[in-house]
Design a protein around this motif. Structure first.
Motif, short mmCIF file in Angstrom:
data_model
loop_
_atom_site.label_atom_id
_atom_site.label_comp_id
_atom_site.label_asym_id
_atom_site.label_seq_id
_atom_site.Cartn_x
_atom_site.Cartn_y
_atom_site.Cartn_z
N LEU A 16 0.87 -1.16 0.00
CA LEU A 16 0.00 0.00 0.00
C LEU A 16 0.92 1.22 0.00
O LEU A 16 1.85 1.29 0.80
CB LEU A 16 -0.87 -0.01 1.26
CG LEU A 16 -1.83 1.12 1.47
CD1 LEU A 16 -2.90 1.13 0.37
CD2 LEU A 16 -2.50 0.99 2.82
N ILE A 18 1.02 5.25 0.48
CA ILE A 18 0.31 6.44 0.93
C ILE A 18 1.36 7.54 1.08
O ILE A 18 2.33 7.38 1.83
CB ILE A 18 -0.41 6.21 2.27
CG1 ILE A 18 -1.41 5.07 2.16
CG2 ILE A 18 -1.11 7.49 2.73
CD1 ILE A 18 -2.06 4.70 3.46
N ILE A 60 -2.18 3.01 10.38
CA ILE A 60 -2.25 3.69 9.09
C ILE A 60 -3.71 4.07 8.86
O ILE A 60 -4.60 3.25 9.06
CB ILE A 60 -1.84 2.76 7.92
CG1 ILE A 60 -0.44 2.21 8.10
CG2 ILE A 60 -1.95 3.50 6.60
CD1 ILE A 60 -0.11 1.14 7.07
N VAL A 62 -6.11 5.17 5.82
CA VAL A 62 -6.13 5.16 4.36
C VAL A 62 -7.23 6.10 3.87
O VAL A 62 -8.40 5.72 3.85
CB VAL A 62 -6.36 3.73 3.82
CG1 VAL A 62 -6.22 3.71 2.30
CG2 VAL A 62 -5.40 2.73 4.46
#
Length: 85
Positions: A16, A18, A60, A62
């Motif tokens: 992922l 970010i 985290i 998202v």
């Protein structure tokens, strides 16, 4: 069989990204999945995130997924109480 192994490796290597930081998805889990895996209520885990029992660097958010929270998949616990000692 080789194609299956390739797919498994591909899925386990999924990351992922970010704000240009990569997070290997094999290390992160949703709060709902964490609560099932470690037999804790989701409300307790959310409380732990707020109280920083789960350290901020192990959470985290998202934004692209409606602010979904992922936590590092490891065992967390509050400090031991008098009865636990």
């Amino acid at each position: 069989m080789d194609r299956l192994q390739e797919k498994i490796k591909e899925l386990s290597d999924t990351k992922l990204i970010i704000v240009w930081k990569e997070y290997p998805l094999s290390e992160w889990i949703t709060i709902a999945d964490y609560s099932k895996k470690y037999s804790k209520s989701a409300a307790r885990i959310v409380n732990w995130v707020r109280r920083e029992v789960v350290p901020p660097d192990c959470v985290i958010v998202v934004p692209g997924l409606n602010n979904l929270k992922l936590i590092k998949d490891k065992h967390y616990q509050t400090r031991k109480t008098f009865q636990d000692q």
